[in-house]
Scaffold this motif. Structure first.
Motif, PDB file in Angstrom:
ATOM      1  N   ALA A 159      -1.732  -5.366  -2.688  1.00  0.00           N
ATOM      2  CA  ALA A 159      -2.000  -5.193  -1.391  1.00  0.00           C
ATOM      3  C   ALA A 159      -3.446  -6.118  -1.060  1.00  0.00           C
ATOM      4  CB  ALA A 159      -1.810  -3.775  -0.912  1.00  0.00           C
ATOM      5  N   LEU A 160      -4.385  -5.579  -1.770  1.00  0.00           N
ATOM      6  CA  LEU A 160      -5.871  -6.374  -1.730  1.00  0.00           C
ATOM      7  C   LEU A 160      -5.437  -8.010  -1.633  1.00  0.00           C
ATOM      8  CD1 LEU A 160      -8.702  -6.433  -1.652  1.00  0.00           C
ATOM      9  CD2 LEU A 160      -9.018  -6.279  -4.236  1.00  0.00           C
ATOM     10  N   CYS A 213      -8.235  -0.935   0.340  1.00  0.00           N
ATOM     11  CA  CYS A 213      -7.655  -1.028  -1.149  1.00  0.00           C
ATOM     12  C   CYS A 213      -8.835  -1.213  -2.027  1.00  0.00           C
ATOM     13  CB  CYS A 213      -7.094  -2.465  -0.936  1.00  0.00           C
ATOM     14  SG  CYS A 213      -5.536  -2.426  -0.217  1.00  0.00           S
ATOM     15  N   LYS A 241      -9.527   2.590  -2.735  1.00  0.00           N
ATOM     16  CA  LYS A 241      -8.680   2.955  -3.794  1.00  0.00           C
ATOM     17  C   LYS A 241      -8.802   2.684  -4.869  1.00  0.00           C
ATOM     18  CE  LYS A 241      -6.029   5.488  -0.744  1.00  0.00           C
ATOM     19  NZ  LYS A 241      -5.781   7.062  -1.025  1.00  0.00           N
ATOM     20  N   TYR A 276      -2.108  -1.086  -4.677  1.00  0.00           N
ATOM     21  CA  TYR A 276      -3.199  -1.603  -4.039  1.00  0.00           C
ATOM     22  C   TYR A 276      -3.815  -2.740  -4.304  1.00  0.00           C
ATOM     23  CZ  TYR A 276      -3.017   3.380  -2.286  1.00  0.00           C
ATOM     24  OH  TYR A 276      -2.473   4.348  -1.529  1.00  0.00           O
ATOM     25  N   MET A 289       0.708  -1.255  -0.046  1.00  0.00           N
ATOM     26  CA  MET A 289       0.136   0.054   0.028  1.00  0.00           C
ATOM     27  C   MET A 289       1.007   1.220   0.257  1.00  0.00           C
ATOM     28  SD  MET A 289      -3.168  -0.702   2.571  1.00  0.00           S
ATOM     29  CE  MET A 289      -3.810   0.665   2.333  1.00  0.00           C
ATOM     30  N   SER A 340      -8.083  -2.989   6.066  1.00  0.00           N
ATOM     31  CA  SER A 340      -7.269  -2.546   4.994  1.00  0.00           C
ATOM     32  C   SER A 340      -7.829  -2.955   3.736  1.00  0.00           C
ATOM     33  CB  SER A 340      -5.913  -3.107   5.370  1.00  0.00           C
ATOM     34  OG  SER A 340      -5.327  -2.387   6.720  1.00  0.00           O
ATOM     35  N   ARG A 341      -8.497  -4.191   3.831  1.00  0.00           N
ATOM     36  CA  ARG A 341      -9.084  -4.751   2.459  1.00  0.00           C
ATOM     37  C   ARG A 341     -10.075  -3.700   2.031  1.00  0.00           C
ATOM     38  NH1 ARG A 341     -13.676  -8.146   1.870  1.00  0.00           N
ATOM     39  NH2 ARG A 341     -13.404  -8.985  -0.400  1.00  0.00           N
TER      40      ARG A 341
END
Length: 238
Positions: A168-169, A192, A195, A165, A160, A188-189
């Motif tokens: 990261a996802l 992402c 974003k 992203y 991230m 955080s999922r």
């Protein structure tokens, strides 16, 4: 049929299919499964002295033993090496870690200590604003110990930080498979997804989080509203 056996069958099209049994397990319902290496089909029936020349198609697959016992025949048998069982070991590593440690003759305490050392190095590099180098150590940490969800999370946080992203996802989804109750990975999922412009999915993640007990309900609700507003704007082309 047993571990170490090469077994084969001729299919209707004339091809010969060959597999090697790496391990046999009995499930709770009494059925038996063979863990196998599968080879690419050949036009001729393989000979025992040429088995090592067969091309591997799949290094490991668990397959119901019933069909093998009904239709297949044993070509040859020889002791298995650790190299032969590498695919099976990798399967165990991600599905039954204690059995993996036992099967490979490793020391669990030493493995965890090595994973923690890699994790600490990753954290130190993260603090020094070196996310790309930190990622390498986080990956080594959870490669050593696949249940190390904190290392999986931190790798995703570093991604991230780098603005990746999408990757990261995938990382946070990996973490949630290991630790389904992971609040940091869940939130955080959603970030992402937000974003990436996947507003409806992000809204659903934050809504679910807001409904779970915990100290972050207000933050989940705030982000749920943000995702809903972004979805509304996107639908109107703004």
């Amino acid at each position: 049929m047993k571990a170490g056996d090469f077994i084969t069958v001729q299919e209707d099209n004339g091809d010969w299919h060959t597999v090697r049994i790496l391990e046999a397990d009995t499930w709770p319902d009494g059925s038996e499964v063979f863990h196998c290496t599968s080879y690419r089909p050949t036009r001729e029936r393989p000979h025992a002295d040429a088995l090592r020349m067969l091309e591997v198609a799949v290094h490991h697959a668990p397959i119901d033993a019933a069909d093998f016992k009904a239709r297949w025949s044993v070509l040859h048998s020889q002791p298995l090496t650790d190299a032969d069982k590498a695919g099976f070991f990798e399967y165990l590593k991600h599905t039954d870690f204690p059995r993996y440690v036992e099967a490979t003759g490793q020391d669990l305490s030493a493995l965890i200590a090595s994973a923690n050392a890699e994790y600490r190095q990753g954290c130190a590099l993260s603090e020094q604003a070196q996310p790309q180098r930190a990622i390498e150590h986080y990956e080594r940490a959870f490669d050593l110990f696949p249940l190390f969800f904190e290392a999986i999370d931190n790798r995703a946080f570093s991604l991230m930080e780098l603005g990746d992203y999408a990757a990261a996802l995938i990382g946070f989804e990996h973490s949630l498979r290991v630790n389904p109750q992971g609040d940091a990975a869940s939130f955080s999922r959603g970030e992402c997804l937000l974003k990436l412009g996947r507003y409806a999915e992000a809204e659903a993640v934050f809504r679910d989080g807001a409904q779970r007990p915990g100290e972050h309900q207000a933050l989940y609700r705030q982000f749920e509203e943000t995702a809903r507003n972004q979805r509304w704007l996107a639908a109107r082309g703004k």
